[in-house]
Motif scaffolding. Structure first.
Motif, mmCIF file in Angstrom:
data_model
loop_
_atom_site.group_PDB
_atom_site.id
_atom_site.type_symbol
_atom_site.label_atom_id
_atom_site.label_comp_id
_atom_site.label_asym_id
_atom_site.label_seq_id
_atom_site.Cartn_x
_atom_site.Cartn_y
_atom_site.Cartn_z
ATOM 1 N N ALA A 113 0.660 -1.184 0.011
ATOM 2 C CA ALA A 113 0.060 0.157 0.019
ATOM 3 C C ALA A 113 0.872 1.216 0.033
ATOM 4 O O ALA A 113 0.783 2.102 0.849
ATOM 5 C CB ALA A 113 -0.842 -0.068 1.205
ATOM 6 N N MET A 114 1.732 1.136 -1.128
ATOM 7 C CA MET A 114 2.620 2.455 -1.099
ATOM 8 C C MET A 114 2.605 3.292 -2.107
ATOM 9 O O MET A 114 3.579 3.881 -2.638
ATOM 10 C CB MET A 114 4.150 1.894 -1.020
ATOM 11 C CG MET A 114 4.553 1.082 0.195
ATOM 12 S SD MET A 114 5.137 2.112 1.403
ATOM 13 C CE MET A 114 6.528 2.854 0.837
ATOM 14 N N GLY A 115 1.326 3.074 -2.817
ATOM 15 C CA GLY A 115 1.125 3.994 -4.097
ATOM 16 C C GLY A 115 1.372 5.488 -3.989
ATOM 17 O O GLY A 115 1.970 5.901 -4.969
ATOM 18 N N ALA A 116 0.944 6.075 -2.889
ATOM 19 C CA ALA A 116 1.138 7.343 -2.785
ATOM 20 C C ALA A 116 2.713 7.960 -2.664
ATOM 21 O O ALA A 116 3.066 8.849 -3.410
ATOM 22 C CB ALA A 116 0.430 7.856 -1.502
ATOM 23 N N LEU A 117 3.554 7.277 -2.126
ATOM 24 C CA LEU A 117 4.921 7.319 -2.035
ATOM 25 C C LEU A 117 5.597 6.905 -3.388
ATOM 26 O O LEU A 117 6.496 7.763 -3.642
ATOM 27 C CB LEU A 117 5.445 6.688 -0.793
ATOM 28 C CG LEU A 117 5.373 7.260 0.687
ATOM 29 C CD1 LEU A 117 5.318 5.908 1.673
ATOM 30 C CD2 LEU A 117 5.994 8.394 0.580
ATOM 31 N N VAL A 118 5.214 5.877 -4.016
ATOM 32 C CA VAL A 118 5.841 5.654 -5.411
ATOM 33 C C VAL A 118 5.669 6.711 -6.398
ATOM 34 O O VAL A 118 6.533 7.202 -7.007
ATOM 35 C CB VAL A 118 5.268 4.363 -5.759
ATOM 36 C CG1 VAL A 118 5.635 4.163 -7.143
ATOM 37 C CG2 VAL A 118 5.746 3.177 -4.954
ATOM 38 N N ASP A 119 4.292 7.386 -6.357
ATOM 39 C CA ASP A 119 4.078 8.297 -7.144
ATOM 40 C C ASP A 119 4.700 9.402 -6.775
ATOM 41 O O ASP A 119 5.263 10.233 -7.649
ATOM 42 C CB ASP A 119 2.311 8.854 -7.218
ATOM 43 C CG ASP A 119 1.757 7.644 -7.609
ATOM 44 O OD1 ASP A 119 2.096 6.933 -8.216
ATOM 45 O OD2 ASP A 119 0.425 7.736 -7.623
ATOM 46 N N LEU A 120 4.652 9.985 -5.448
ATOM 47 C CA LEU A 120 5.682 11.165 -5.096
ATOM 48 C C LEU A 120 7.164 10.856 -5.328
ATOM 49 O O LEU A 120 7.644 12.227 -5.929
ATOM 50 C CB LEU A 120 5.589 11.054 -3.613
ATOM 51 C CG LEU A 120 6.201 12.512 -2.897
ATOM 52 C CD1 LEU A 120 5.485 13.701 -3.224
ATOM 53 C CD2 LEU A 120 6.538 12.155 -1.316
ATOM 54 N N TRP A 121 7.868 9.845 -5.568
ATOM 55 C CA TRP A 121 9.151 9.864 -6.032
ATOM 56 C C TRP A 121 9.280 9.759 -7.354
ATOM 57 O O TRP A 121 10.476 9.666 -7.904
ATOM 58 C CB TRP A 121 9.825 8.877 -5.278
ATOM 59 C CG TRP A 121 10.158 9.051 -3.613
ATOM 60 C CD1 TRP A 121 9.452 8.828 -2.583
ATOM 61 C CD2 TRP A 121 11.469 9.893 -3.410
ATOM 62 N NE1 TRP A 121 10.095 9.267 -1.705
ATOM 63 C CE2 TRP A 121 11.117 9.814 -1.900
ATOM 64 C CE3 TRP A 121 12.344 10.255 -4.007
ATOM 65 C CZ2 TRP A 121 12.183 10.462 -1.021
ATOM 66 C CZ3 TRP A 121 13.419 10.976 -3.306
ATOM 67 C CH2 TRP A 121 13.367 11.300 -1.848
ATOM 68 N N GLY A 122 8.234 9.780 -7.919
ATOM 69 C CA GLY A 122 8.303 9.785 -9.630
ATOM 70 C C GLY A 122 8.382 8.277 -10.291
ATOM 71 O O GLY A 122 8.845 8.320 -11.536
ATOM 72 N N PHE A 123 8.119 7.397 -9.673
ATOM 73 C CA PHE A 123 8.457 5.879 -10.125
ATOM 74 C C PHE A 123 6.846 5.358 -10.515
ATOM 75 O O PHE A 123 6.671 4.266 -10.820
ATOM 76 C CB PHE A 123 8.856 5.003 -9.035
ATOM 77 C CG PHE A 123 10.350 5.266 -8.887
ATOM 78 C CD1 PHE A 123 11.166 5.276 -9.755
ATOM 79 C CD2 PHE A 123 10.560 5.776 -7.346
ATOM 80 C CE1 PHE A 123 12.315 5.485 -9.457
ATOM 81 C CE2 PHE A 123 11.969 6.159 -7.205
ATOM 82 C CZ PHE A 123 12.976 5.946 -8.001
ATOM 83 N N GLY A 124 5.748 6.255 -10.388
ATOM 84 C CA GLY A 124 4.406 5.538 -10.696
ATOM 85 C C GLY A 124 3.725 6.157 -11.941
ATOM 86 O O GLY A 124 4.440 7.019 -12.671
ATOM 87 N N PRO A 125 2.672 6.068 -12.264
ATOM 88 C CA PRO A 125 1.888 6.731 -13.555
ATOM 89 C C PRO A 125 2.055 8.013 -13.675
ATOM 90 O O PRO A 125 2.042 8.461 -14.784
ATOM 91 C CB PRO A 125 0.583 6.234 -13.169
ATOM 92 C CG PRO A 125 0.642 4.829 -12.333
ATOM 93 C CD PRO A 125 1.662 5.331 -11.412
#
Length: 329
Positions: A113-125
């Protein structure tokens, strides 16, 4: 100078396995693309059309649990109203249950459940960002991240806060397992399947050899390679060299520490895990990477065959779990 590989043999590779080989049968090689990467397979005595069936199975995995596909089951779950139970496909439910179990056993070193952090660091969609997030942004993303905000009850789950799931650390391994189980259901017992570098081998090749695979080496490392016989066995690798970005002369690896909300800084270059289930090998490789060298104690408790390479000055040091040492004889 060429260094001879160390040979890892699973206990299940008994002499009886070699008598079940399909001598003289053709081995089909096929490949394609999925999950933003590639897949490949080598299958003994495969029927016509098998590549299309593999692609279709992997497309179903993407349709269930890609956080990049807006219409996937996972994306719909991430948009669901907090507190409302959501029905889950079987595969999605199995992956979530496994992810939460590894999260619990690793004390949060792995967290789906780390989607928000993944997006924050530029690794998400949303894609890469300019610069790095500040402490306030990280704290805000951490507040809505973590397994504590996800509840599962069999084939249903719910969010108790606006947490978002990200299966990047487990979905490729699950995709390998899905293809493997499909092939087994078709009475195709001998194959090697790979998705994005994660592999699973079953059975024996027509020449009587198992599926030999070298553990992925760390670029620049001169450590003796480890060559594993994938017979009822999978291998997954998490490496800091696979995906990263640089800012102000410093590199940031794609693996985040759920406990800090920041990229890893423990000098772990790679972790490979050998396990019958590729999904679990995938998740545990990430968890052990986050925990660092002290993770070998956890690997021993869980009976994991794990290989860790750590950057040490201008060189590298390696750590092997007892289960892997046993395989190496």
């Amino acid at each position: 100078m060429t260094v001879d590989p160390r040979i890892a043999i699973p206990s299940g590779l008994s002499p009886a396995a070699f008598h079940r080989r399909q001598a003289g049968a053709p081995v089909l090689s096929c490949a394609g693309e999925t999950m933003g990467t590639s897949w490949s397979a080598r299958i003994v005595a495969a029927p016509d059309g098998i590549a299309a069936r593999i692609q279709a199975e992997l497309d179903r995995v993407v349709g269930e649990m890609s956080h990049w596909a807006p219409k996937s089951d996972l994306s719909r779950f991430n948009r669901s109203e907090p507190g409302r139970w959501q029905p889950l496909p079987v595969g999605f439910a199995n992956v979530l249950a496994a992810a939460l179990e590894v999260a619990e056993k690793s004390a949060g070193a792995f967290d789906p459940a780390m989607g928000a952090l993944v997006d924050l660091w530029g690794f998400g969609p949303p894609g890469p960002r300019a610069g790095i997030p500040d402490a306030a942004e990280i704290a805000a993303a951490r507040a809505v991240s973590g397994r504590a905000h996800i509840e599962q009850d069999g084939r249903r789950a719910r969010r108790t806060a606006p947490a978002t799931l990200d299966f990047s650390g487990i979905a490729k391994g699950h995709g390998v397992d899905r293809v493997a189980e499909m092939l087994r259901s078709m009475e195709l017992p001998d194959f090697l399947v790979e998705v994005g570098g994660e592999l699973r081998g079953e059975g024996i090749k027509p020449d009587g050899q198992p599926w030999w695979v070298d553990l992925e080496p760390v670029p620049g490392s001169r450590l003796a390679p480890i060559r594993a016989a994938l017979h009822g066995l999978s291998v997954a690798t998490s490496g800091d060299y696979r995906r990263s970005f640089a800012h102000a002369g410093r590199g940031y690896a794609h693996t985040l520490d759920p406990r800090t909300g920041r990229p890893l800084e423990n000098q772990v270059a790679s972790v490979s895990v050998l396990h019958p289930c590729c999904m679990l090998a995938d998740a545990w490789a990430t968890a052990l990477s986050v925990l660092g060298p002290e993770a070998m104690a956890l690997a021993e408790r869980e009976g994991l065959a794990a290989h860790m390479v750590v950057r040490a000055g201008s060189g590298f040091a390696e750590h092997l779990s007892p289960a892997l040492r046993t395989m190496l004889g």
